[in-house]
Design an enzyme around this catalytic site. Sequence first.
Site, PDB file in Angstrom:
ATOM      1  N   ASP A  38       0.845  -1.200   0.000  1.00 11.96           N
ATOM      2  CA  ASP A  38       0.000   0.000   0.000  1.00 11.96           C
ATOM      3  C   ASP A  38       0.875   1.243   0.000  1.00 11.96           C
ATOM      4  O   ASP A  38       0.579   2.243  -0.654  1.00 11.96           O
ATOM      5  CB  ASP A  38      -0.877   0.040   1.261  1.00 11.96           C
ATOM      6  CG  ASP A  38      -1.990  -0.979   1.181  1.00 11.96           C
ATOM      7  OD1 ASP A  38      -2.061  -1.683   0.146  1.00 11.96           O
ATOM      8  OD2 ASP A  38      -2.755  -1.082   2.163  1.00 11.96           O
ATOM      9  N   ASP A  42       0.723   4.126  -2.758  1.00 12.90           N
ATOM     10  CA  ASP A  42       0.368   5.509  -2.412  1.00 12.90           C
ATOM     11  C   ASP A  42       1.446   6.479  -2.876  1.00 12.90           C
ATOM     12  O   ASP A  42       1.155   7.587  -3.330  1.00 12.90           O
ATOM     13  CB  ASP A  42       0.164   5.653  -0.898  1.00 12.90           C
ATOM     14  CG  ASP A  42      -1.111   4.958  -0.457  1.00 12.90           C
ATOM     15  OD1 ASP A  42      -1.950   4.670  -1.337  1.00 12.90           O
ATOM     16  OD2 ASP A  42      -1.256   4.686   0.747  1.00 12.90           O
ATOM     17  N   GLU A 118     -27.726 -15.815 -15.148  1.00  9.62           N
ATOM     18  CA  GLU A 118     -26.789 -15.045 -14.328  1.00  9.62           C
ATOM     19  C   GLU A 118     -27.536 -14.413 -13.169  1.00  9.62           C
ATOM     20  O   GLU A 118     -28.775 -14.517 -13.085  1.00  9.62           O
ATOM     21  CB  GLU A 118     -26.066 -13.993 -15.172  1.00  9.62           C
ATOM     22  CG  GLU A 118     -26.978 -12.953 -15.751  1.00  9.62           C
ATOM     23  CD  GLU A 118     -26.326 -12.192 -16.902  1.00  9.62           C
ATOM     24  OE1 GLU A 118     -25.634 -11.228 -16.612  1.00  9.62           O
ATOM     25  OE2 GLU A 118     -26.549 -12.571 -18.069  1.00  9.62           O
ATOM     26  N   LYS A 120     -29.206 -11.621 -10.704  1.00  2.44           N
ATOM     27  CA  LYS A 120     -29.872 -10.322 -10.859  1.00  2.44           C
ATOM     28  C   LYS A 120     -29.397  -9.463  -9.685  1.00  2.44           C
ATOM     29  O   LYS A 120     -29.855  -9.629  -8.558  1.00  2.44           O
ATOM     30  CB  LYS A 120     -31.393 -10.493 -10.847  1.00  2.44           C
ATOM     31  CG  LYS A 120     -32.144  -9.207 -11.100  1.00  2.44           C
ATOM     32  CD  LYS A 120     -33.611  -9.494 -11.323  1.00  2.44           C
ATOM     33  CE  LYS A 120     -34.431  -8.264 -11.651  1.00  2.44           C
ATOM     34  NZ  LYS A 120     -34.065  -7.025 -11.038  1.00  2.44           N
ATOM     35  N   ASP A 122     -28.775  -6.537  -7.105  1.00  4.04           N
ATOM     36  CA  ASP A 122     -29.722  -5.601  -6.511  1.00  4.04           C
ATOM     37  C   ASP A 122     -29.025  -4.264  -6.274  1.00  4.04           C
ATOM     38  O   ASP A 122     -28.486  -4.011  -5.200  1.00  4.04           O
ATOM     39  CB  ASP A 122     -30.232  -6.192  -5.187  1.00  4.04           C
ATOM     40  CG  ASP A 122     -31.450  -5.462  -4.689  1.00  4.04           C
ATOM     41  OD1 ASP A 122     -31.996  -4.633  -5.437  1.00  4.04           O
ATOM     42  OD2 ASP A 122     -31.866  -5.723  -3.547  1.00  4.04           O
ATOM     43  N   ARG A 141     -29.930   4.739 -15.323  1.00  2.65           N
ATOM     44  CA  ARG A 141     -31.018   4.276 -16.181  1.00  2.65           C
ATOM     45  C   ARG A 141     -32.102   5.358 -16.336  1.00  2.65           C
ATOM     46  O   ARG A 141     -32.637   5.551 -17.417  1.00  2.65           O
ATOM     47  CB  ARG A 141     -31.631   3.008 -15.585  1.00  2.65           C
ATOM     48  CG  ARG A 141     -32.774   2.478 -16.397  1.00  2.65           C
ATOM     49  CD  ARG A 141     -33.246   1.128 -15.909  1.00  2.65           C
ATOM     50  NE  ARG A 141     -34.282   0.657 -16.790  1.00  2.65           N
ATOM     51  CZ  ARG A 141     -35.553   1.020 -16.706  1.00  2.65           C
ATOM     52  NH1 ARG A 141     -35.916   1.850 -15.755  1.00  2.65           N
ATOM     53  NH2 ARG A 141     -36.440   0.566 -17.558  1.00  2.65           N
ATOM     54  N   GLU A 177     -24.708  -3.132 -13.164  1.00  2.91           N
ATOM     55  CA  GLU A 177     -25.341  -2.671 -11.940  1.00  2.91           C
ATOM     56  C   GLU A 177     -24.248  -2.225 -10.959  1.00  2.91           C
ATOM     57  O   GLU A 177     -23.245  -2.927 -10.789  1.00  2.91           O
ATOM     58  CB  GLU A 177     -26.120  -3.862 -11.367  1.00  2.91           C
ATOM     59  CG  GLU A 177     -27.237  -3.495 -10.467  1.00  2.91           C
ATOM     60  CD  GLU A 177     -28.567  -3.231 -11.179  1.00  2.91           C
ATOM     61  OE1 GLU A 177     -28.602  -3.131 -12.428  1.00  2.91           O
ATOM     62  OE2 GLU A 177     -29.559  -3.101 -10.452  1.00  2.91           O
ATOM     63  N   TYR A 229     -23.182  -6.564 -17.007  1.00  3.45           N
ATOM     64  CA  TYR A 229     -24.063  -7.644 -17.434  1.00  3.45           C
ATOM     65  C   TYR A 229     -24.512  -7.548 -18.887  1.00  3.45           C
ATOM     66  O   TYR A 229     -25.318  -8.349 -19.344  1.00  3.45           O
ATOM     67  CB  TYR A 229     -25.266  -7.799 -16.506  1.00  3.45           C
ATOM     68  CG  TYR A 229     -26.177  -6.586 -16.396  1.00  3.45           C
ATOM     69  CD1 TYR A 229     -26.796  -6.030 -17.504  1.00  3.45           C
ATOM     70  CD2 TYR A 229     -26.448  -6.034 -15.150  1.00  3.45           C
ATOM     71  CE1 TYR A 229     -27.638  -4.946 -17.384  1.00  3.45           C
ATOM     72  CE2 TYR A 229     -27.300  -4.947 -15.017  1.00  3.45           C
ATOM     73  CZ  TYR A 229     -27.882  -4.413 -16.144  1.00  3.45           C
ATOM     74  OH  TYR A 229     -28.707  -3.335 -16.032  1.00  3.45           O
ATOM     75  N   LYS A 322     -37.588 -13.577  -9.895  1.00  2.00           N
ATOM     76  CA  LYS A 322     -37.291 -12.896  -8.633  1.00  2.00           C
ATOM     77  C   LYS A 322     -37.484 -13.864  -7.472  1.00  2.00           C
ATOM     78  O   LYS A 322     -38.469 -14.610  -7.439  1.00  2.00           O
ATOM     79  CB  LYS A 322     -38.231 -11.703  -8.461  1.00  2.00           C
ATOM     80  CG  LYS A 322     -38.074 -10.664  -9.569  1.00  2.00           C
ATOM     81  CD  LYS A 322     -37.504  -9.376  -9.096  1.00  2.00           C
ATOM     82  CE  LYS A 322     -38.493  -8.485  -8.429  1.00  2.00           C
ATOM     83  NZ  LYS A 322     -37.943  -7.177  -8.131  1.00  2.00           N
ATOM     84  N   CYS A 416     -39.546   5.903  30.494  1.00  2.00           N
ATOM     85  CA  CYS A 416     -38.331   5.676  29.716  1.00  2.00           C
ATOM     86  C   CYS A 416     -37.497   4.583  30.396  1.00  2.00           C
ATOM     87  O   CYS A 416     -37.181   4.698  31.585  1.00  2.00           O
ATOM     88  CB  CYS A 416     -37.522   6.972  29.633  1.00  2.00           C
ATOM     89  SG  CYS A 416     -35.900   6.707  28.877  1.00  2.00           S
ATOM     90  N   CYS A 419     -34.165   6.300  31.825  1.00  2.00           N
ATOM     91  CA  CYS A 419     -34.079   7.328  32.869  1.00  2.00           C
ATOM     92  C   CYS A 419     -35.363   7.462  33.679  1.00  2.00           C
ATOM     93  O   CYS A 419     -35.429   8.286  34.583  1.00  2.00           O
ATOM     94  CB  CYS A 419     -33.684   8.668  32.255  1.00  2.00           C
ATOM     95  SG  CYS A 419     -34.967   9.379  31.220  1.00  2.00           S
ATOM     96  N   CYS A 434     -38.736  10.023  24.729  1.00  2.00           N
ATOM     97  CA  CYS A 434     -38.417  10.465  26.084  1.00  2.00           C
ATOM     98  C   CYS A 434     -38.062  11.947  25.997  1.00  2.00           C
ATOM     99  O   CYS A 434     -37.141  12.316  25.273  1.00  2.00           O
ATOM    100  CB  CYS A 434     -37.243   9.656  26.622  1.00  2.00           C
ATOM    101  SG  CYS A 434     -36.542  10.386  28.105  1.00  2.00           S
ATOM    102  N   CYS A 440     -31.210  12.087  29.867  1.00  2.00           N
ATOM    103  CA  CYS A 440     -31.382  10.673  29.516  1.00  2.00           C
ATOM    104  C   CYS A 440     -30.083  10.169  28.860  1.00  2.00           C
ATOM    105  O   CYS A 440     -29.645  10.730  27.849  1.00  2.00           O
ATOM    106  CB  CYS A 440     -32.571  10.571  28.567  1.00  2.00           C
ATOM    107  SG  CYS A 440     -32.927   8.903  28.039  1.00  2.00           S
TER     108      CYS A 440
END
Length: 681
Positions: A38, A42, A118, A120, A122, A141, A177, A229, A322, A416, A419, A434, A440
Amino acid sequence: MTEYTTPQDAQRRISELTELIDRYNHEYYMNDRSLVSDYEFDALLRELIDLEHSFPQYALPTSPSRRVGGEVNKTFQQVQHRFPMLSLGNTYSIEEIEDFEARTRKLLDGTEFSYTCELKYDGVAIGLSYRQGELVQAVTRGNGMVGDDITTNARTIPTIPLRLQGDYPQDFEVRGEVVYPFEAFEAMNRQREADGDEPFANPRNAASGSLKLQDSAECAKRKLLFCAYFVMIPGEEDYTAMALDTHYRRLEAAKRWGFKVQPYIKECRNIDDIRFFIDFWDKERWNLPYGIDGVVIKVNQTTLWDRLGTTAKSPRWAIAYKFKAQQVCTPLESVSYQVGRTGVVTPVANMRPVWLGGTTVRRATLNNADFITKMDLHDGDSLLVEKGGEIIPKIVGVDLSRRIPGAHSVRFVTLCPECGTPLVRAEGEAGYYCPNQDGCPPQLLGHLEHFVSRKAMDIDTLGSERLRLLYDAGFVHNVADLYDLRKEQLVGLGADSAASIQERGADNILRAIDQSRKVPFERVLYALGIRYVGEVGAKKLARYFGDIDALMAANIMELAMVDDVGEVTARAVYDYFASPTHRDIVHRLCVAGLQMHWSAAMVSHQLEGMTIVVSGVFSHFSRDEIKASIEQHGGKVSGSISGKTTYLLAGAKMGPEKLKKAEKMAVPILSEEEYLHMIGG
Ligand code: IVH
């Protein structure tokens, strides 16, 4: 840094570094292989950034230095998709997948073909345009025809190649995606909570929010992942010439060009193969590092796509299956109540542990009092618990047929749990809170966390655990107590915890607290945590009233005169300062030497009447500093170039779009040096 005597040397080194860093990035993000430490990485990046800064004429638009962001998006331009971004027909029913398969087979009437299955993903769909192997535009999109240009933010995503390798087409588009992997999502949400920001509800919203961030450097920190995709090349000849006549081969090719293509793609010959893929991933999805909500099935032979055609919204050669949310039923054992940082009381169901979607579930939120009433929840009820594409299980109902005869309804607590203060419920609100803001414990800790957070006083040596230690030891009960802390109180605190404080730690804490005395008034005001007063509101109040005394003396009407301060906020500010406890805290903060005056007072009127657009990176100022400087000299800062723009103040690595627009609209360009000269050095 090495000195480059001639521009030619610098140009050569820039191109060398660019290539080297691109290769290291590619190995790291695409092949999970680290070729350098690293530290070395850098150092190379730093060298490149410095060189580009000194020789901006040689900075490439696809330079890996642009991955760290820095450009600010004021608005996202709407652009038309070259090819509409269609959506897919989708179904939860395996029978409909069987129908799709039979229909496709019939339409293709004996032609030999296969499918690809393949995942899907999310997340958020985007399209990436490449010309001559360089990323030129990234668009969301949107409505399928028109989307938002998010190129600046997309450039910061390491799995989006800026420059392609190998035998890529000269002009084409890759779609895919953008997803937020679970681990990074959770870490980011934890950080947001510590900073006093609202956490994101799920990884999809977080991915979408990240792509729309104004500050691309912030987007660079978000650890987003792009899953390609779809490859679109205009002109059939190109496809055939390049032997890209199946979807599978196109994705393989995309991998060669430098895209991250997830390995979970399978060529399927018949419905049994498809069923197997679906069943496998329905169970296995919980072991993936990111969310998926189904499986996409496409006809593999792209040459057959035209024959199958599209309906109004979606192609006939693909369909999405789905996954249903998984559901279990388990008895309620007890209800506990959590008091949040803002005093809101959240009921939580403790349930008999049950296996659901890859984890054991023991607890789930009951949201608020209304939710309990609506479900008519009784002791020992059998709860229906669901886990969808997201990680958090949800209670969706009660199986009434299993209710225990004679069971009592669940009654919301009246005091509460932290408290003992009687809880209140504001009219029209779904839950209780509360009201004991200043006594509190979780609320006090919430105030303290907000006060020290980055955008407020930025006392970064005090995280939530250390604040808890200080609170438990009785040293800090409110924000003013921080300024009375002594070294001997700190050293040795929390000896057996990860947040333990040693000699050096104590010095660092006290130094950071001391530094915070310089934090400008508007941030002090924001740090007080007055309801509805965010960063922008605090700035407006600070500027309008000029100092804390004037602000504290203002009545509701005067407060509501401030730009963007409505009646609700005005009342909240008024109520805050009406409290003797708060007045005492503010008084102690003044005595402790915090900034209680608007210090960005006018320095000169040199830029009066001018509207200036800022772009790029500067050597004497950070971006915020240069904007503040413009305002202090009477100028106005604007995010986009228009007919009203007086100057474009241009730093290094300025966005090429801005430059083009400025030239087109004949807006004069001002260098940093010229600017300094203009404001008198
Ligand atoms: S193919 C014309 N493949 O699901 C076909 N879409 O309505 C283009 N999605 O918003 C889509 N994973 O963003 C395809 N492996 C995948 C996908 C995928 C997720 C999204 C896509 C679109 C929605 C389909």
